[in-house]
Design an enzyme around this catalytic site. Structure first.
Site, PDB file in Angstrom:
ATOM      1  N   GLY A 112       9.188   9.230   8.543  1.00 24.36           N
ATOM      2  CA  GLY A 112       8.645   9.730   7.284  1.00 24.36           C
ATOM      3  C   GLY A 112       7.850  11.006   7.511  1.00 24.36           C
ATOM      4  O   GLY A 112       8.250  11.862   8.311  1.00 24.36           O
TER       5      GLY A 112
ATOM      6  N   PRO B 158      14.053   9.908   8.709  1.00 20.98           N
ATOM      7  CA  PRO B 158      14.065   8.552   8.118  1.00 20.98           C
ATOM      8  C   PRO B 158      13.195   7.569   8.890  1.00 20.98           C
ATOM      9  O   PRO B 158      12.548   6.710   8.300  1.00 20.98           O
ATOM     10  CB  PRO B 158      15.535   8.135   8.193  1.00 20.98           C
ATOM     11  CG  PRO B 158      16.311   9.383   8.463  1.00 20.98           C
ATOM     12  CD  PRO B 158      15.393  10.327   9.156  1.00 20.98           C
TER      13      PRO B 158
ATOM     14  N   GLY C 242       5.765  21.584  10.701  1.00 22.14           N
ATOM     15  CA  GLY C 242       6.911  20.734  11.043  1.00 22.14           C
ATOM     16  C   GLY C 242       8.111  20.996  10.153  1.00 22.14           C
ATOM     17  O   GLY C 242       8.051  21.796   9.214  1.00 22.14           O
TER      18      GLY C 242
ATOM     19  N   HIS D 265       0.842  -1.200   0.000  1.00 28.29           N
ATOM     20  CA  HIS D 265       0.000   0.000   0.000  1.00 28.29           C
ATOM     21  C   HIS D 265       0.879   1.253   0.000  1.00 28.29           C
ATOM     22  O   HIS D 265       1.854   1.316   0.740  1.00 28.29           O
ATOM     23  CB  HIS D 265      -0.883  -0.034   1.259  1.00 28.29           C
ATOM     24  CG  HIS D 265      -2.037   0.904   1.198  1.00 28.29           C
ATOM     25  ND1 HIS D 265      -1.895   2.267   1.244  1.00 28.29           N
ATOM     26  CD2 HIS D 265      -3.365   0.671   1.097  1.00 28.29           C
ATOM     27  CE1 HIS D 265      -3.097   2.826   1.172  1.00 28.29           C
ATOM     28  NE2 HIS D 265      -4.000   1.876   1.077  1.00 28.29           N
TER      29      HIS D 265
END
Lengths: 292, 292
Positions: free
Chosen positions: A167, A164, A158, A78
């Site tokens: 995400g 990493p 943000g 997905h």
């Protein structure tokens, strides 16, 4: 208010259970459903409560999910941009969409402070090109590092730097959505993709359908994985019948379908009317709808 | 507790409305549905409440209905024995059948004192041969005068003398029942009767189906009129599909169906599972079932 966060973990039972337990422990919140898919490697949590309780629960939920889910290790069928991939707020009976948008923006500031880039989508989008979730998710997690360096990829809240482990997080407000998948008795992904294109709006299909073809290796089938974004415009049965009809031209049977998360009772109205030819059926014919 | 009286009046709006108003005015009672059929000349009222409130409402309801409905003038396609033809009490979630039986017997004594012969049926029956409603109603209103003179026709309560204005009243307790009719695009009553015989238990059909063929002269169609007495054993879709299949052999289409009164949400579970191939669907997938 309903909240339906999608987390990029659908394989490790203990992680899913820990997040579910956290939600069950928040006063004023009812966890209605937890749907995990190992092929998608993704879990959808559905809970309801008063807006302030839902917001508090979601803050705690995101904080823990960022601890538990590491995107550097994630694989799955997905599309996704981050560990807490999508967080939609959904106004229920008698609530205004503006309240859901307000929750989305408040959560966005909180998640931003956790060091995760935030995009707002659908009714909470700050610009028209961010309304469509598929657009926001384009390039996926793997393309995020580069995307954040481009002006078109600047987050709505943000840091604009790649995280990493987590995400990015896509937060929004929307009408009730039905996540509905149809499984086809073949391993030929191309057929699922052709059918997805046939039924989805973006390539000429139904107005309120988003769809893609996905391989379910565990089950040895392929799937037309869909979001039905407005069941009053495009009812479930019409999509299922179109998929059956398109699948038949390849000699492929529909072997089953699945509802990820929950659906409103009203979404069954047209299903019952169509298949039983029960022309004047509505939820009002169901005893329980009068006991709410 | 639910109560679902069937009254032999489905044509005069003002009579039906007066009885509905009476029910709406009783404290603690929610009138959920009123379904009239002019061809059947019959109205089904559905209401719920605490057992004592339901019993009080039903007493007042019967008293007024006996005033308003005169069986000497009644014609209609549906079998009937009296003005207040059938009064079933149905235990809802978490109630015991014994409570419904108790209500039925108490109402029976009250109706008996109004001078109307009373038969108890199904779970409230005092003898096995009175369990089946169709048996109790055999000979209908027109045969009642003679039947009351026979020992096998002796009422369970009230006078064993014919009351021409009100007929007799059949009172009982039962599980939730679905009154479901399927209309066929023909005026040939024989076809509806053949199909009714094919699907009903008494002549070799499904375990939990009672059925008869009825003419709907107003609509120029015939109908397979059914009671589905246990949707967990015999689900709606299976009966509809069998009727479609049998109708096709005569070249007759199903033109529509109707649900008289209300159905429990759970009765849709198998309908949705079958037609959408949504194998693991249940009411728990519906948001509203969690808000009760």
């Amino acid at each position: 208010m309903e909240c339906v966060p999608n987390v990029s973990e659908g394989r490790r039972r203990e992680t899913v259970e820990e997040l579910a337990s956290l939600l069950r422990a928040v006063p004023g919140i009812s966890l209605l459903d937890t749907s995990s898919d190992a092929d998608h490697n993704r879990t959808v949590f559905t809970y309801v409560g008063e807006p302030e309780a839902v917001l508090q629960a979601t803050e705690a939920f995101c904080r823990r999910a960022f601890d538990l889910v590491d995107m550097t290790l994630h694989t799955g069928g997905h599309p996704r941009l981050g560990a807490v991939d999508v967080v939609p707020f959904v106004p229920l009976r008698g609530m205004e969409m503006t309240e859901a948008v307000d929750c989305a923006h408040r959560l966005g500031q909180i998640v931003a402070e956790m060091g995760v880039p935030v995009y707002f989508y659908e009714e909470a989008a700050l610009s028209p090109e961010r309304r469509n979730l598929a657009e926001v998710r384009r390039g996926e997690y793997e393309g995020l590092r580069e995307r954040l360096t481009e002006s078109s990829g600047r987050p709505d809240a943000g840091p604009a730097t790649f995280n990493p482990r987590s995400g990015a997080c896509i937060i929004g407000a929307r009408r009730p959505l039905i996540a509905f998948n149809v499984n086809l008795g073949t391993t030929d992904l191309d057929i699922a993709q052709r059918i997805a294109r046939a039924v989805r709006h973006s390539s000429g299909g139904f107005r309120a359908v988003k769809a893609m073809g996905v391989e379910l290796k565990e089950l040895n089938v392929v799937q037309v994985s869909m979001n039905l974004t407005d069941y009053t415009q495009t009812p479930i049965h019409r999509v299922v019948e179109a998929i059956r009809s398109e699948a038949a031209r390849y000699g492929v049977p529909v072997v089953g379908s699945e509802l990820v998360g929950l659906a409103p009772l009203e979404a069954l109205d047209e299903v019952v009317r169509y298949y039983l030819q029960l022309h004047d059926f509505s939820s009002a014919k169901i005893i329980e709808s009068h006991l709410l």
